[in-house]
Design an enzyme around this catalytic site. Structure first.
Site, PDB file in Angstrom:
ATOM      1  N   GLU A  18      -8.501  -1.298   6.389  1.00  0.00           N
ATOM      2  CA  GLU A  18      -9.759  -0.665   5.972  1.00  0.00           C
ATOM      3  C   GLU A  18     -10.912  -1.274   6.785  1.00  0.00           C
ATOM      4  OE1 GLU A  18     -10.934  -1.827   2.055  1.00  0.00           O
ATOM      5  OE2 GLU A  18     -12.557  -0.359   1.964  1.00  0.00           O
ATOM      6  N   HIS A  19     -10.937  -2.627   6.856  1.00  0.00           N
ATOM      7  CA  HIS A  19     -11.945  -3.322   7.663  1.00  0.00           C
ATOM      8  C   HIS A  19     -11.237  -4.180   8.697  1.00  0.00           C
ATOM      9  CE1 HIS A  19     -13.550  -3.082   3.492  1.00  0.00           C
ATOM     10  NE2 HIS A  19     -14.596  -2.609   4.109  1.00  0.00           N
ATOM     11  N   TYR A  65     -17.696   8.684  -7.904  1.00  0.00           N
ATOM     12  CA  TYR A  65     -17.190   7.647  -8.804  1.00  0.00           C
ATOM     13  C   TYR A  65     -17.722   6.285  -8.354  1.00  0.00           C
ATOM     14  CZ  TYR A  65     -14.454   4.664 -11.702  1.00  0.00           C
ATOM     15  OH  TYR A  65     -14.102   3.735 -12.640  1.00  0.00           O
ATOM     16  N   HIS A 109      -3.175  45.127  13.341  1.00  0.00           N
ATOM     17  CA  HIS A 109      -4.098  44.225  14.042  1.00  0.00           C
ATOM     18  C   HIS A 109      -4.552  44.866  15.349  1.00  0.00           C
ATOM     19  CE1 HIS A 109      -2.572  41.217  11.292  1.00  0.00           C
ATOM     20  NE2 HIS A 109      -3.364  40.282  11.800  1.00  0.00           N
ATOM     21  N   GLN A 156      -9.638   8.635 -16.149  1.00  0.00           N
ATOM     22  CA  GLN A 156     -10.229   9.655 -17.030  1.00  0.00           C
ATOM     23  C   GLN A 156     -11.500  10.263 -16.423  1.00  0.00           C
ATOM     24  OE1 GLN A 156      -9.512   6.554 -17.725  1.00  0.00           O
ATOM     25  NE2 GLN A 156     -11.075   5.493 -18.903  1.00  0.00           N
ATOM     26  N   SER A 203      -9.339  -3.089  -1.892  1.00  0.00           N
ATOM     27  CA  SER A 203      -9.915  -3.396  -0.570  1.00  0.00           C
ATOM     28  C   SER A 203      -9.017  -4.267   0.297  1.00  0.00           C
ATOM     29  CB  SER A 203     -11.237  -4.122  -0.768  1.00  0.00           C
ATOM     30  OG  SER A 203     -12.137  -3.249  -1.368  1.00  0.00           O
ATOM     31  N   HIS A 205     -12.776  -9.098  -4.493  1.00  0.00           N
ATOM     32  CA  HIS A 205     -12.874  -7.759  -5.088  1.00  0.00           C
ATOM     33  C   HIS A 205     -11.852  -7.546  -6.200  1.00  0.00           C
ATOM     34  CE1 HIS A 205     -15.991  -5.435  -3.228  1.00  0.00           C
ATOM     35  NE2 HIS A 205     -15.669  -5.891  -2.034  1.00  0.00           N
ATOM     36  N   ASN A 264     -10.101   1.246  -8.474  1.00  0.00           N
ATOM     37  CA  ASN A 264      -8.860   0.476  -8.566  1.00  0.00           C
ATOM     38  C   ASN A 264      -7.664   1.420  -8.440  1.00  0.00           C
ATOM     39  OD1 ASN A 264      -8.628   1.720 -11.055  1.00  0.00           O
ATOM     40  ND2 ASN A 264      -9.200  -0.100 -12.227  1.00  0.00           N
ATOM     41  N   GLU A 314       3.316  40.214  18.660  1.00  0.00           N
ATOM     42  CA  GLU A 314       3.676  39.699  17.318  1.00  0.00           C
ATOM     43  C   GLU A 314       4.159  40.825  16.411  1.00  0.00           C
ATOM     44  OE1 GLU A 314       0.593  37.252  15.599  1.00  0.00           O
ATOM     45  OE2 GLU A 314       1.032  35.603  16.985  1.00  0.00           O
ATOM     46  N   ASP A 354     -20.906  -3.838   4.031  1.00  0.00           N
ATOM     47  CA  ASP A 354     -20.672  -3.527   2.618  1.00  0.00           C
ATOM     48  C   ASP A 354     -21.974  -3.110   1.938  1.00  0.00           C
ATOM     49  OD1 ASP A 354     -18.007  -4.037   2.646  1.00  0.00           O
ATOM     50  OD2 ASP A 354     -18.101  -5.963   1.613  1.00  0.00           O
ATOM     51  N   GLN A 364     -13.363 -10.463   0.739  1.00  0.00           N
ATOM     52  CA  GLN A 364     -12.552  -9.299   0.377  1.00  0.00           C
ATOM     53  C   GLN A 364     -11.652  -9.626  -0.817  1.00  0.00           C
ATOM     54  OE1 GLN A 364     -12.632  -5.728   0.642  1.00  0.00           O
ATOM     55  NE2 GLN A 364     -13.684  -6.799   2.270  1.00  0.00           N
TER      56      GLN A 364
HETATM   57  N1  LIG Z   1     -11.873   1.248  -0.291  1.00  0.00           N
HETATM   58  C1  LIG Z   1     -13.139   1.234  -0.571  1.00  0.00           C
HETATM   59  O1  LIG Z   1     -13.913   1.923   0.079  1.00  0.00           O
HETATM   60  C2  LIG Z   1     -13.652   0.379  -1.691  1.00  0.00           C
HETATM   61  C3  LIG Z   1     -15.049   0.192  -1.877  1.00  0.00           C
HETATM   62  C4  LIG Z   1     -15.487  -0.546  -2.984  1.00  0.00           C
HETATM   63  C5  LIG Z   1     -14.558  -1.056  -3.902  1.00  0.00           C
HETATM   64  N2  LIG Z   1     -13.215  -0.860  -3.695  1.00  0.00           N
HETATM   65  C6  LIG Z   1     -12.222  -1.278  -4.685  1.00  0.00           C
HETATM   66  O2  LIG Z   1     -12.569  -0.674  -5.913  1.00  0.00           O
HETATM   67  C7  LIG Z   1     -11.897  -1.375  -6.947  1.00  0.00           C
HETATM   68  C8  LIG Z   1     -12.768  -1.440  -8.180  1.00  0.00           C
HETATM   69  O3  LIG Z   1     -11.932  -1.730  -9.248  1.00  0.00           O
HETATM   70  P1  LIG Z   1     -12.439  -2.132 -10.699  1.00  0.00           P
HETATM   71  O4  LIG Z   1     -11.228  -2.333 -11.534  1.00  0.00           O
HETATM   72  O5  LIG Z   1     -13.405  -3.239 -10.561  1.00  0.00           O
HETATM   73  O6  LIG Z   1     -13.277  -0.901 -11.213  1.00  0.00           O
HETATM   74  P2  LIG Z   1     -12.929   0.646 -11.448  1.00  0.00           P
HETATM   75  O7  LIG Z   1     -14.214   1.262 -11.919  1.00  0.00           O
HETATM   76  O8  LIG Z   1     -12.260   1.242 -10.274  1.00  0.00           O
HETATM   77  O9  LIG Z   1     -11.890   0.680 -12.651  1.00  0.00           O
HETATM   78  C9  LIG Z   1     -12.234   0.339 -13.962  1.00  0.00           C
HETATM   79  C10 LIG Z   1     -11.578   1.289 -14.909  1.00  0.00           C
HETATM   80  O10 LIG Z   1     -10.139   1.270 -14.720  1.00  0.00           O
HETATM   81  C11 LIG Z   1      -9.530   1.700 -15.916  1.00  0.00           C
HETATM   82  N3  LIG Z   1      -8.409   0.805 -16.273  1.00  0.00           N
HETATM   83  C12 LIG Z   1      -8.413  -0.553 -16.270  1.00  0.00           C
HETATM   84  N4  LIG Z   1      -7.224  -1.001 -16.707  1.00  0.00           N
HETATM   85  C13 LIG Z   1      -6.465   0.079 -16.990  1.00  0.00           C
HETATM   86  C14 LIG Z   1      -5.137   0.268 -17.500  1.00  0.00           C
HETATM   87  N5  LIG Z   1      -4.352  -0.758 -17.765  1.00  0.00           N
HETATM   88  N6  LIG Z   1      -4.685   1.530 -17.668  1.00  0.00           N
HETATM   89  C15 LIG Z   1      -5.470   2.592 -17.373  1.00  0.00           C
HETATM   90  N7  LIG Z   1      -6.737   2.471 -16.899  1.00  0.00           N
HETATM   91  C16 LIG Z   1      -7.216   1.232 -16.726  1.00  0.00           C
HETATM   92  C17 LIG Z   1     -10.568   1.646 -17.026  1.00  0.00           C
HETATM   93  O11 LIG Z   1     -10.893   2.956 -17.389  1.00  0.00           O
HETATM   94  C18 LIG Z   1     -11.786   0.982 -16.367  1.00  0.00           C
HETATM   95  O12 LIG Z   1     -12.991   1.552 -16.830  1.00  0.00           O
HETATM   96  C19 LIG Z   1     -11.494  -2.717  -6.369  1.00  0.00           C
HETATM   97  O13 LIG Z   1     -10.086  -2.717  -6.223  1.00  0.00           O
HETATM   98  C20 LIG Z   1     -12.165  -2.745  -5.002  1.00  0.00           C
HETATM   99  O14 LIG Z   1     -11.384  -3.448  -4.066  1.00  0.00           O
HETATM  100  C21 LIG Z   1     -12.766  -0.143  -2.629  1.00  0.00           C
HETATM  101  N1  LIG Z   2     -15.845  -4.199   0.452  1.00  0.00           N
HETATM  102  C1  LIG Z   2     -15.958  -2.991  -0.339  1.00  0.00           C
HETATM  103  C2  LIG Z   2     -15.229  -1.884   0.372  1.00  0.00           C
HETATM  104  O1  LIG Z   2     -13.895  -2.114   0.422  1.00  0.00           O
HETATM  105  C3  LIG Z   2     -17.370  -2.531  -0.540  1.00  0.00           C
HETATM  106  C4  LIG Z   2     -18.259  -3.421  -1.340  1.00  0.00           C
HETATM  107  C5  LIG Z   2     -19.159  -3.089  -2.296  1.00  0.00           C
HETATM  108  N2  LIG Z   2     -19.760  -4.197  -2.723  1.00  0.00           N
HETATM  109  C6  LIG Z   2     -19.282  -5.205  -2.045  1.00  0.00           C
HETATM  110  N3  LIG Z   2     -18.350  -4.737  -1.210  1.00  0.00           N
HETATM  111 ZN   LIG Z   3     -16.870  -5.923  -0.302  1.00  0.00          ZN
END
Ligand SMILES: NC(=O)c1ccc[n+]([C@@H]2O[C@H](COP(=O)([O-])OP(=O)(O)OC[C@H]3O[C@@H](n4cnc5c(N)ncnc54)[C@H](O)[C@@H]3O)[C@@H](O)[C@H]2O)c1
Ligand SMILES: N[C@H](CO)Cc1c[nH]c[nH+]1
Ligand SMILES: [Zn+2]
Length: 428
Positions: free
Chosen positions: A326-327, A127, A419, A189, A237, A262, A212, A414, A360, A259
């Site tokens: 996480e970091h 994903y 066995h 989805q 994040s 994000h 997210n 046992e 990153d 951070q």
């Molecule tokens: N932990 C890690 O390793 C790491 C690495 C990179 C990014 N991240 C995190 O990833 C996240 C990316 O989030 P994003 O939102 O930009 O993209 P995303 O691709 O995770 O989510 C977008 C999708 O969320 C769905 N969505 C949005 N609102 C909704 C609602 N109200 N109800 C149901 N579905 C809904 C939609 O389908 C949309 O296409 C950020 O929170 C970032 O901090 C974490």
């Molecule tokens: N900080 C994110 C991981 O939590 C990864 C990322 C992608 N692009 C930029 N930053």
């Molecule tokens: Zn980042």
């Protein structure tokens, strides 16, 4: 104003609240995600198209792009951008390739040989977030270890952009990874589609990738509802910065904001050693926020963040291990004695010149990491995440003589006669 706490004054209940990331207190996200999973399970592609319209504001005729579309989009980026993606690719590849180590055969008793062999997970689903920002770097972080591991089928899903396509950077990364199809599906989805399969999207064995709260919740839920596993919960994040008095407040502020940008649900925590330093960082945060294009989001995330003033670095580490970030960035030149004290963290950045942004994107380590306290028990993504390690053993006639009576006695104690017989029958 970022909330500031003195570690010595924090009571147990308050400490727990600071450590908790209760991201779905009323189960609203869980309820939404369950509905989406059920809908995808019953209506397949039709449900995916309808969610693309609802959440991503696009009408999709076809749910994927193939090689010729990818080729065309990849050519829209500049030479410098291609080169930067290639350098990141090479560094990530170098670091992950080093994780492929063969284990030796162990003879536990004469004639009793045991070993493990590595086999790739055959079908994996990646994903790639694309809601508030498209993250081609995540495609490299997941695709490279999947390729090194030798996974046969790599299914990639990412939300469609408003032109019903993906951006050129993601397309170029697909080319570097020799992946010639991407599914235009985002959110919960996408996770449901890869877990159950639809008319267009193949079912996989394991789903990887950050996202997210909807994506992360869907991953946790499908793990309980299907035979598909996940890498780990990798949601909004987080960063925890430990800074001593000699750290640069501007560097610290930059790392906290990196951070925070994000998403509004990101968390950036500073643990420092004096109130004066905390104030200097706050001032820098305000200055740097002014020029950030994603200012509103970063500001909201900073409101959701806090500063802890600790007595010394030992106490700072104690808090960090409880929080399990996480970091973790150690902004002190005295980082060496702290390395052994890191017990819970996804990825650690050492010294004043090692920003999290380097990891990153391009230093080589993986940026798909456990959030919400899961760094207490999960590791970040690596080649290991894409393989199974299967144990093998061989017992010779000599081996059977050595181990036979031990197994017979243990089977008897046992009360498992069959066995015991399986050994005795061979020893006659
Ligand atoms: N932990 C890690 O390793 C790491 C690495 C990179 C990014 N991240 C995190 O990833 C996240 C990316 O989030 P994003 O939102 O930009 O993209 P995303 O691709 O995770 O989510 C977008 C999708 O969320 C769905 N969505 C949005 N609102 C909704 C609602 N109200 N109800 C149901 N579905 C809904 C939609 O389908 C949309 O296409 C950020 O929170 C970032 O901090 C974490
Ligand atoms: N900080 C994110 C991981 O939590 C990864 C990322 C992608 N692009 C930029 N930053
Ligand atoms: Zn980042």
């Amino acid at each position: 104003m970022i909330k500031t706490y003195f570690y010595k004054d924090i009571e147990a209940e308050q400490l727990q609240k600071l450590i908790d990331r209760n991201t779905d207190p009323n189960h609203a996200i869980q309820d939404t995600v369950l509905q989406i999973i059920e809908e995808v399970k019953t209506s397949g592609d039709e449900a995916l198209k309808s969610y693309a319209k609802q959440f991503d504001k696009v009408d999709l005729e076809k749910l994927y792009l193939d090689a010729s579309d990818i080729e065309e989009l990849a050519m829209t980026i500049s030479r410098d951008q291609m080169r930067a993606l290639e350098i990141a690719f090479q560094n990530i590849h170098k670091f992950h390739q080093s994780q492929m180590k063969r284990e030796r055969v162990v003879e536990t008793m004469p004639g009793v040989k045991c070993w493990r062999e590595v086999r790739p997970i055959e079908k994996v689903g990646l994903y790639i977030p694309g809601g508030s920002a498209v993250l081609p770097s995540t495609l490299l972080m997941l695709g490279i270890p999947a390729r090194i591991a030798g996974c046969k089928e790599i299914v990639v899903c990412s939300p469609p952009q408003n032109n019903g396509k993906i951006n050129g950077f993601v397309a170029y990364c697909l080319k570097l990874l020799r992946i010639d199809r991407i599914y235009l599906v985002g959110g919960a989805q996408a996770v449901a589609a890869m877990a159950y399969g639809t008319e267009s999207i193949p079912k996989v064995n394991k789903i990887f990738g950050p996202g997210n709260q909807f994506v992360t919740k869907a991953k946790s839920m499908i793990q309980g509802m299907t035979d598909v596993s996940i890498d780990m919960p990798a949601g909004p994040s987080e960063v925890l910065v430990i800074a001593d008095e000699l750290a640069n407040p501007a560097f610290v502020a930059a790392d906290l904001l990196a951070q925070a940008e994000h998403g509004s649900d990101s968390q950036s925590i500073l643990v420092c050693l004096s109130e004066e330093f905390a104030k200097a960082v706050e001032k820098e945060v305000d200055v740097q926020l002014q020029v950030l294009p994603r200012r509103a989001m970063a500001e909201e995330a900073m409101n959701n963040s806090y500063i802890i003033v600790a007595e010394n670095l030992e106490e700072a580490m104690k808090f960090s291990n409880l929080y399990a970030p996480e970091h973790l960035i150690l902004e002190t030149e005295e980082w060496k004695p702290l390395v052994n004290k890191v017990l819970n963290a996804g990825s650690v950045f050492l010294g004043n010149l090692t920003p999290e942004s380097a990891g990153d994107y391009a230093s080589g380590t993986n940026h798909t990491l456990p959030t919400s306290g899961y760094a207490r028990s999960y590791s970040g993504v690596s080649v290991d995440s894409f393989v199974k390690k299967i144990t093998f053993q061989h017992i010779s006639e000599e081996g059977l003589q050595h181990i036979g009576s031990t197994v017979e006695i243990l089977a008897e104690l046992e009360g498992l006669q069959a066995h015991k017989n399986a050994v005795s029958i061979r020893m006659k």
